[in-house]
Design an enzyme around this catalytic site. Structure first.
Site, short mmCIF file in Angstrom:
data_model
loop_
_atom_site.label_atom_id
_atom_site.label_comp_id
_atom_site.label_asym_id
_atom_site.label_seq_id
_atom_site.Cartn_x
_atom_site.Cartn_y
_atom_site.Cartn_z
CE LYS A 119 -4.49 -1.55 1.28
NZ LYS A 119 -5.76 -1.32 1.92
CE LYS A 202 -7.10 -5.83 -2.54
NZ LYS A 202 -7.81 -6.02 -1.32
CE LYS A 205 -14.20 -1.12 0.03
NZ LYS A 205 -13.14 -1.39 1.00
N1 AQP Z 1 -10.52 -8.45 -4.98
C1 AQP Z 1 -10.86 -9.09 -3.87
N2 AQP Z 1 -11.09 -10.41 -3.91
C2 AQP Z 1 -11.45 -11.08 -2.80
N3 AQP Z 1 -11.61 -10.49 -1.60
C3 AQP Z 1 -11.41 -9.16 -1.51
N4 AQP Z 1 -11.48 -8.28 -0.48
C4 AQP Z 1 -11.17 -7.05 -0.93
N5 AQP Z 1 -10.87 -7.09 -2.24
C5 AQP Z 1 -11.01 -8.39 -2.63
C6 AQP Z 1 -11.86 -8.64 0.88
O1 AQP Z 1 -12.93 -7.79 1.29
C7 AQP Z 1 -12.83 -7.61 2.70
C8 AQP Z 1 -13.03 -6.17 3.03
O2 AQP Z 1 -11.99 -5.43 2.47
P1 AQP Z 1 -11.70 -4.00 2.98
O3 AQP Z 1 -12.66 -3.07 2.40
O4 AQP Z 1 -11.65 -3.98 4.45
O5 AQP Z 1 -10.23 -3.68 2.49
P2 AQP Z 1 -9.39 -4.02 1.23
O6 AQP Z 1 -8.98 -5.46 1.25
O7 AQP Z 1 -8.30 -3.03 1.21
O8 AQP Z 1 -10.42 -3.81 0.03
P3 AQP Z 1 -10.29 -2.97 -1.28
O9 AQP Z 1 -11.55 -3.11 -2.02
O10 AQP Z 1 -9.04 -3.29 -2.03
O11 AQP Z 1 -10.22 -1.48 -0.75
P4 AQP Z 1 -9.16 -0.36 -0.96
O12 AQP Z 1 -9.05 -0.15 -2.44
O13 AQP Z 1 -9.80 0.80 -0.24
O14 AQP Z 1 -7.87 -0.83 -0.34
C9 AQP Z 1 -11.49 -8.16 3.17
O15 AQP Z 1 -11.71 -9.39 3.84
C10 AQP Z 1 -10.74 -8.38 1.89
O16 AQP Z 1 -9.86 -9.49 1.96
#
Ligand code: AQP
Length: 339
Positions: A119, A202, A205
């Site tokens: 990150k 992956k 968001k």
């Molecule tokens: N692409 C993905 N495939 C499977 N699982 C995913 N998760 C996130 N992206 C994928 C799972 O969703 C849960 C919640 O995630 P989060 O919002 O707490 O944080 P994150 O993993 O950082 O999700 P994002 O969408 O990638 O957000 P940003 O872009 O803001 O960093 C977690 O259990 C995660 O594993």
């Protein structure tokens, strides 16, 4: 609820960040898999806004983003009367325990966290200190409820290991088994969903391209358009699983199909091997509309009643605090912080 070894209540905790625009990866990789856990464990599902602000969040949007996560939980089948759906920042014990655990965790342990490296990237000197200590707050989220089980995807495994290390060191340092060592629930059916534009990343968001993800609020037309535009090869889907390894985009679309249909990947692959991508895309669009459509409609209804969602979060936060106050009191006692 039954007791785990050492008399700890079998309890599950997981969280989702209100960073906006929940997507198919969040649903298939996390939220959907929380639903059956509520039958087996005392379950707490948390909207982790203190994690979200480790990167910049617009204050005027945060409440509606928190409501969106609560709406996604409920629309996906998490029952607010059975599970505790709550908001991290409304339970101040999270930050209080986090500080104590910051004093237990070692710099070397945090330096090894790969998610921070991913990150922060090349911008390491300029990211927030919160992003660096994020895994300690996550350990506090879990240990504050003496959670015995944590559903984790691949990307969170290392953080859960750290939580276990912190719990063990705390118990050893203060010579009392205050915390259970939480076990991972490896979500076998949880799929890792990749970007529709670049399957080496992956689905996320924060990706700048809206075409990289299917959002849980997308209309049927948007779903159709995004799948149509999803990156694929000119060649048909291969016949052998081995050739698929060199076609990450095809593998991703097949993974999404199998996860939505809750069928083995092999079965999905058998259906589409040798066929043109247009056939896969047509069927996948239909499957996605059937899966996401009802959740989107329910989320829309819930999101129109923010008062109700805030009430759910407040009620859940009060219930969570009833547990957390007792655990923090025990922590203060063993660490000598109580007057
Ligand atoms: N692409 C993905 N495939 C499977 N699982 C995913 N998760 C996130 N992206 C994928 C799972 O969703 C849960 C919640 O995630 P989060 O919002 O707490 O944080 P994150 O993993 O950082 O999700 P994002 O969408 O990638 O957000 P940003 O872009 O803001 O960093 C977690 O259990 C995660 O594993």
């Amino acid at each position: 609820m039954s007791k785990a070894p050492n008399n700890f209540t079998q309890r599950v905790l997981s969280g989702v960040q209100p960073t906006g625009g929940l997507h198919l990866g969040n649903y298939l990789g996390a939220i959907k898999n929380f639903v059956p856990l509520q039958e087996q464990y005392e379950s707490l599902f948390c909207v982790v806004d203190l994690h979200a602000i480790t990167t910049w969040q617009d204050p005027s949007d945060l409440i509606s983003k928190k409501c969106e996560v609560a709406a996604a939980f409920i629309a996906s089948g998490i029952n607010p009367d059975k599970s505790i759906i709550f908001n991290q920042s409304q339970v101040p014990e999270h930050t209080q325990l986090s500080w104590v655990l910051n004093c237990v965790a070692r710099m070397g342990w945090l330096n090894r966290m790969t998610q921070f490296k991913d990150k922060a990237g090349k911008n390491k000197e300029n990211v927030s200190v919160g992003l660096f200590t994020y895994p300690v707050l996550m350990a506090a989220d879990i240990l504050l409820y003496k959670a015995t089980h944590v559903p984790v995807g691949e990307d969170q495994k290392q953080h859960l290991e750290l939580t276990r290390d912190i719990a063990l060191k705390f118990n050893n340092d203060f010579n009392k088994e205050v915390f259970p060592l939480p076990e991972p629930i490896i979500m076998k059916k949880a799929a890792r969903i990749m970007s529709l534009r670049d399957a080496s990343k992956k689905m996320s968001k924060s990706d700048t391209s809206d075409f990289s993800r299917i959002s849980l609020t997308d209309s049927n037309e948007e779903i159709e358009k995004k799948i149509k535009k999803a990156k694929t090869d000119a060649l048909p889907i291969p016949d052998s699983n081995r050739s698929l390894e060199d076609m990450p985009e095809a593998k991703n679309l097949l993974t999404i199909f199998s996860a939505c249909e809750e069928e083995d990947f092999e079965k999905t692959f058998d259906k589409f091997k040798g066929k043109n991508f247009s056939e896969l895309k047509r069927d996948l669009t239909e499957v996605l509309i059937n899966k996401i459509g009802p959740i989107r409609d329910e989320m829309k209804k819930l999101n129109n009643d923010k008062k109700y969602l805030i009430q759910i979060l407040n009620r859940g936060s009060q219930k969570a605090q009833k547990i957390s106050i007792k655990v923090l009191k025990e922590v203060y006692e063993v660490t000598g912080l109580t007057l």
